[in-house]
Motif scaffolding. Structure first.
Motif, PDB file in Angstrom:
ATOM      1  N   LYS A   1      56.802 -43.990 -13.799  1.00 30.66           N
ATOM      2  CA  LYS A   1      56.000 -45.257 -13.889  1.00 30.66           C
ATOM      3  C   LYS A   1      56.542 -46.144 -13.091  1.00 30.66           C
ATOM      4  O   LYS A   1      55.536 -46.385 -12.180  1.00 30.66           O
ATOM      5  CB  LYS A   1      56.147 -45.497 -14.966  1.00 30.66           C
ATOM      6  N   PRO A   2      57.578 -46.535 -12.493  1.00 29.41           N
ATOM      7  CA  PRO A   2      58.077 -47.941 -11.746  1.00 29.41           C
ATOM      8  C   PRO A   2      57.312 -47.259 -10.708  1.00 29.41           C
ATOM      9  O   PRO A   2      56.407 -48.216  -9.479  1.00 29.41           O
ATOM     10  CB  PRO A   2      59.046 -48.244 -12.170  1.00 29.41           C
ATOM     11  N   GLY A   3      57.217 -46.334 -10.050  1.00 26.25           N
ATOM     12  CA  GLY A   3      56.822 -45.671  -8.339  1.00 26.25           C
ATOM     13  C   GLY A   3      55.337 -45.426  -8.355  1.00 26.25           C
ATOM     14  O   GLY A   3      54.532 -45.424  -7.566  1.00 26.25           O
ATOM     15  N   ILE A   4      54.335 -45.487  -9.581  1.00 35.88           N
ATOM     16  CA  ILE A   4      53.279 -44.673  -9.205  1.00 35.88           C
ATOM     17  C   ILE A   4      52.394 -45.625 -10.348  1.00 35.88           C
ATOM     18  O   ILE A   4      50.895 -45.215 -10.261  1.00 35.88           O
ATOM     19  CB  ILE A   4      53.450 -42.992  -9.795  1.00 35.88           C
ATOM     20  N   VAL A   5      52.857 -46.126 -10.622  1.00 35.47           N
ATOM     21  CA  VAL A   5      52.525 -47.500 -11.770  1.00 35.47           C
ATOM     22  C   VAL A   5      50.651 -47.724 -10.934  1.00 35.47           C
ATOM     23  O   VAL A   5      49.510 -47.461 -11.485  1.00 35.47           O
ATOM     24  CB  VAL A   5      52.937 -48.290 -12.320  1.00 35.47           C
ATOM     25  N   VAL A   6      51.470 -48.336  -9.377  1.00 34.03           N
ATOM     26  CA  VAL A   6      50.596 -49.028  -8.524  1.00 34.03           C
ATOM     27  C   VAL A   6      49.167 -48.077  -8.109  1.00 34.03           C
ATOM     28  O   VAL A   6      47.751 -48.472  -8.148  1.00 34.03           O
ATOM     29  CB  VAL A   6      51.298 -49.333  -7.193  1.00 34.03           C
ATOM     30  N   ASP A   7      49.972 -46.854  -7.961  1.00 35.99           N
ATOM     31  CA  ASP A   7      48.950 -45.469  -7.726  1.00 35.99           C
ATOM     32  C   ASP A   7      47.708 -45.277  -9.176  1.00 35.99           C
ATOM     33  O   ASP A   7      46.589 -45.069  -8.436  1.00 35.99           O
ATOM     34  CB  ASP A   7      49.739 -44.606  -7.639  1.00 35.99           C
ATOM     35  N   HIS A   8      48.784 -45.472  -9.647  1.00 36.28           N
ATOM     36  CA  HIS A   8      47.643 -45.192 -11.153  1.00 36.28           C
ATOM     37  C   HIS A   8      46.411 -46.102 -11.521  1.00 36.28           C
ATOM     38  O   HIS A   8      44.839 -45.999 -11.781  1.00 36.28           O
ATOM     39  CB  HIS A   8      48.034 -45.366 -12.064  1.00 36.28           C
ATOM     40  N   ARG A   9      46.612 -47.456 -10.832  1.00 37.83           N
ATOM     41  CA  ARG A   9      45.722 -48.739 -11.100  1.00 37.83           C
ATOM     42  C   ARG A   9      44.452 -48.445  -9.732  1.00 37.83           C
ATOM     43  O   ARG A   9      43.436 -48.692 -10.180  1.00 37.83           O
ATOM     44  CB  ARG A   9      46.749 -49.709 -11.177  1.00 37.83           C
ATOM     45  N   ASP A  10      45.475 -48.314  -8.444  1.00 37.49           N
ATOM     46  CA  ASP A  10      44.150 -47.844  -7.445  1.00 37.49           C
ATOM     47  C   ASP A  10      43.549 -46.932  -8.043  1.00 37.49           C
ATOM     48  O   ASP A  10      41.735 -47.176  -7.251  1.00 37.49           O
ATOM     49  CB  ASP A  10      45.220 -48.608  -6.324  1.00 37.49           C
ATOM     50  N   ALA A  11      43.936 -45.683  -8.408  1.00 41.38           N
ATOM     51  CA  ALA A  11      42.756 -44.952  -8.531  1.00 41.38           C
ATOM     52  C   ALA A  11      41.573 -45.230  -9.581  1.00 41.38           C
ATOM     53  O   ALA A  11      40.935 -44.194  -9.624  1.00 41.38           O
ATOM     54  CB  ALA A  11      43.508 -43.257  -9.361  1.00 41.38           C
ATOM     55  N   TYR A  12      42.375 -46.044 -10.947  1.00 41.70           N
ATOM     56  CA  TYR A  12      41.621 -46.425 -12.133  1.00 41.70           C
ATOM     57  C   TYR A  12      40.505 -47.370 -11.262  1.00 41.70           C
ATOM     58  O   TYR A  12      39.366 -47.423 -12.386  1.00 41.70           O
ATOM     59  CB  TYR A  12      42.596 -47.030 -13.021  1.00 41.70           C
ATOM     60  N   ASP A  13      40.761 -47.926 -11.028  1.00 37.42           N
ATOM     61  CA  ASP A  13      40.333 -49.480 -10.200  1.00 37.42           C
ATOM     62  C   ASP A  13      38.969 -48.478  -9.338  1.00 37.42           C
ATOM     63  O   ASP A  13      37.514 -48.826  -8.658  1.00 37.42           O
ATOM     64  CB  ASP A  13      40.857 -49.923  -8.666  1.00 37.42           C
ATOM     65  N   ARG A  14      39.132 -47.675  -8.406  1.00 36.64           N
ATOM     66  CA  ARG A  14      38.247 -46.680  -6.978  1.00 36.64           C
ATOM     67  C   ARG A  14      37.186 -46.173  -8.279  1.00 36.64           C
ATOM     68  O   ARG A  14      36.289 -46.201  -8.150  1.00 36.64           O
ATOM     69  CB  ARG A  14      39.040 -45.864  -6.499  1.00 36.64           C
ATOM     70  N   SER A  15      37.838 -45.578  -9.283  1.00 37.55           N
ATOM     71  CA  SER A  15      36.688 -44.711 -10.156  1.00 37.55           C
ATOM     72  C   SER A  15      36.008 -45.381 -10.784  1.00 37.55           C
ATOM     73  O   SER A  15      34.752 -45.134 -11.254  1.00 37.55           O
ATOM     74  CB  SER A  15      37.701 -44.050 -10.934  1.00 37.55           C
TER      75      SER A  15
END
Length: 204
Positions: free
Chosen positions: A170-184
């Protein structure tokens, strides 16, 4: 700023100094250029290249800058205030002439079959032709954006499942998850805007 200012297509310059394009992407400029000057949909990839090459020259001249946030797709750029008073030469090659010059000799017959409309100074395209070209381009853009939205949505769900299954990630991919959410979210907004635009166009 570079002392050698590039010449630029007046059409592109007018798009760049429009207030709504203070922040832009190559794709957004391409779509505006294509819609305003009735560039056939099949030539949009070439138009994207045409615009990208000129934006690179303006970056070198210190009149446009790339956004600090680097993106693999739809990189943001900023038109700097200096661009308005820089004294750019506005007799740069238009897309139609640039494209015609680059068409290989082997494609001469195809080029004849897919000629561009005359420049607006000579002949104003008919309203029906403009409407048909705009509708075709919007439909194509909508399909592309819907496909990209679904792909990004899948990415969001995959990141969420990974964080649930492997908490240590989670600490390593939470930012990637947020970026993907923002893009969606942005893509969903664009899908809705395109759908409404097509609806309006069909009702005119």
């Amino acid at each position: 700023m570079s002392t050698l200012l590039p010449s630029i297509d007046k059409r592109l310059f007018e798009l760049l100094i429009a207030p709504e394009n203070a922040r832009f992407t190559i794709r957004s400029l391409r779509d505006q250029y294509a819609d305003q000057y009735v560039i056939p949909a099949k030539h949009r990839p070439a138009l994207r290249r045409f615009i990208y090459e000129r934006i690179k020259k303006l970056i070198n001249a210190g009149l446009v800058e790339k956004d600090r946030e680097k993106r693999k797709r739809d990189q943001l750029y900023h038109s700097l205030p200096l661009i308005n008073g820089a004294g750019l030469c506005l007799d740069g090659e238009r897309f139609e002439r640039w494209h015609k010059r680059l068409v290989p000799q082997a494609d001469n017959e195809t080029a004849k079959e897919t000629t561009f409309p005359k420049e607006q100074d000579d002949c104003e395209p008919s309203t029906n032709a403009k409407k048909a070209a705009s509708q075709f381009a919007l439909e194509k853009e909508l399909k592309e954006t819907q496909s990209e939205f679904l792909s990004t949505l899948g990415e969001v769900e995959a990141f969420r499942e990974l964080m649930d299954e492997y908490p240590e990630l989670k600490p390593g991919i939470v930012v990637d998850h947020r970026d993907a959410y923002d893009r969606s979210a942005r893509l969903m907004g664009r899908v809705r805007a395109l759908e409404k635009s097509l609806h309006r166009l069909g009702g005119t």
